[in-house]
Write a protein that holds these residues in place. Structure first.
Motif, PDB file in Angstrom:
ATOM      1  N   ALA A   1      -9.385  -5.085  11.593  1.00  0.00           N
ATOM      2  CA  ALA A   1      -7.979  -5.147  11.179  1.00  0.00           C
ATOM      3  C   ALA A   1      -7.246  -6.330  11.793  1.00  0.00           C
ATOM      4  O   ALA A   1      -6.055  -6.519  11.547  1.00  0.00           O
ATOM      5  CB  ALA A   1      -7.281  -3.847  11.582  1.00  0.00           C
ATOM      6  N   GLN A   2      -7.940  -7.145  12.574  1.00  0.00           N
ATOM      7  CA  GLN A   2      -7.313  -8.274  13.279  1.00  0.00           C
ATOM      8  C   GLN A   2      -6.560  -9.217  12.340  1.00  0.00           C
ATOM      9  O   GLN A   2      -5.440  -9.603  12.625  1.00  0.00           O
ATOM     10  CB  GLN A   2      -8.373  -9.075  14.041  1.00  0.00           C
TER      11      GLN A   2
ATOM     12  N   LEU B   1      -7.256  10.738  13.152  1.00  0.00           N
ATOM     13  CA  LEU B   1      -6.955   9.616  14.047  1.00  0.00           C
ATOM     14  C   LEU B   1      -5.654   8.924  13.631  1.00  0.00           C
ATOM     15  O   LEU B   1      -5.599   7.728  13.374  1.00  0.00           O
ATOM     16  CB  LEU B   1      -8.115   8.623  14.091  1.00  0.00           C
ATOM     17  N   ARG B   2      -4.618   9.738  13.577  1.00  0.00           N
ATOM     18  CA  ARG B   2      -3.300   9.245  13.175  1.00  0.00           C
ATOM     19  C   ARG B   2      -2.271   9.845  14.135  1.00  0.00           C
ATOM     20  O   ARG B   2      -2.395  10.991  14.547  1.00  0.00           O
ATOM     21  CB  ARG B   2      -2.997   9.690  11.750  1.00  0.00           C
TER      22      ARG B   2
ATOM     23  N   TRP C   1      -5.769   4.831  13.767  1.00  0.00           N
ATOM     24  CA  TRP C   1      -6.752   4.452  14.769  1.00  0.00           C
ATOM     25  C   TRP C   1      -8.172   4.588  14.229  1.00  0.00           C
ATOM     26  O   TRP C   1      -8.409   5.302  13.261  1.00  0.00           O
ATOM     27  CB  TRP C   1      -6.626   5.365  15.993  1.00  0.00           C
ATOM     28  N   GLU C   2      -9.115   3.931  14.919  1.00  0.00           N
ATOM     29  CA  GLU C   2     -10.538   4.176  14.697  1.00  0.00           C
ATOM     30  C   GLU C   2     -11.171   4.376  16.062  1.00  0.00           C
ATOM     31  O   GLU C   2     -10.736   3.774  17.053  1.00  0.00           O
ATOM     32  CB  GLU C   2     -11.217   3.037  13.930  1.00  0.00           C
TER      33      GLU C   2
ATOM     34  N   LYS D   1      -9.353   2.026  18.888  1.00  0.00           N
ATOM     35  CA  LYS D   1      -8.717   0.772  18.475  1.00  0.00           C
ATOM     36  C   LYS D   1      -7.723   1.034  17.353  1.00  0.00           C
ATOM     37  O   LYS D   1      -7.936   1.877  16.479  1.00  0.00           O
ATOM     38  CB  LYS D   1      -9.771  -0.238  17.983  1.00  0.00           C
ATOM     39  N   LEU D   2      -6.654   0.258  17.371  1.00  0.00           N
ATOM     40  CA  LEU D   2      -5.603   0.341  16.366  1.00  0.00           C
ATOM     41  C   LEU D   2      -6.067  -0.354  15.088  1.00  0.00           C
ATOM     42  O   LEU D   2      -6.597  -1.456  15.134  1.00  0.00           O
ATOM     43  CB  LEU D   2      -4.345  -0.344  16.909  1.00  0.00           C
TER      44      LEU D   2
END
Length: 190
Positions: free
Chosen positions: A101-102, A137-138, A165-166, A173-174
């Protein structure tokens, strides 16, 4: 006599070789079992107390406490910013973002940095409530988003932000975040 001595020596060496081979096979089996156990076993890391109790991470999934702490810190990190700290702010946010997602998040952050650089606009967030969903993951954070121009607070609005998130291995990680738009009431006056 010499023949029987050589034969006995050969037998002794043969037994040693066979014992060494059996030992090597047993050790190889033990190593294989240890590798199998290490791959299938949940890994855990015990972190020192951050707030009220020790925190444990597990490869089996994210604990509610860990997701709550990460959400709290990430909400403050992403929503508190001022023109003087924009480069540090962007770098810090990108350090917790998933590699996949970067690109998108960096583009969004650069847009904010370009809008805010050189201005006197700052903002800070005061958390009022938080909802944690470990299954998806939210996490959702509601609070007061204050905007300051110079030294004067120009707006103070209740806003809700969602963080996605993951979790891979032992790393959370976001993968995305943004403001949740309030739902409009159906029928009647709004």
């Amino acid at each position: 006599m010499e023949f029987s001595y050589q034969h006995a020596q050969s037998q002794r060496i043969l037994r040693q070789r066979n014992m060494l081979g059996v030992t090597a096979l047993v050790l190889a089996g033990v190593v294989a079992l240890l590798l199998l156990f290490s791959v299938t076993r949940s890994r855990e890391i015990v972190l020192q107390p951050v707030l009220r109790s020790p925190l444990t991470l597990s490869s089996a999934g994210v604990s509610r406490e860990y997701l709550e702490l990460m959400t709290r810190d990430t909400a403050i990190l992403t929503l508190d910013r001022s023109p003087g700290s924009l480069d540090y702010w962007m770098k810090s946010v990108l350090e917790i973002v998933s590699p996949r997602a970067q690109g998108k998040i960096k583009a969004d952050l650069l847009e904010i940095v370009n809008e805010q650089r050189g201005s006197t606009i700052s903002q800070y967030f005061q958390i009022q409530s938080m909802e944690i969903d470990t299954a998806n993951l939210r996490s959702t954070v509601t609070g007061k988003l204050n905007t300051v121009v110079g030294q004067k607070v120009v707006s103070s609005d209740i806003r809700t932000f969602q963080f996605n998130w993951e979790y891979s291995g032992l790393s959370l990680k976001l993968i995305g975040f943004g403001m949740v738009q309030p739902e409009k009431k159906k029928g009647g006056l709004s």
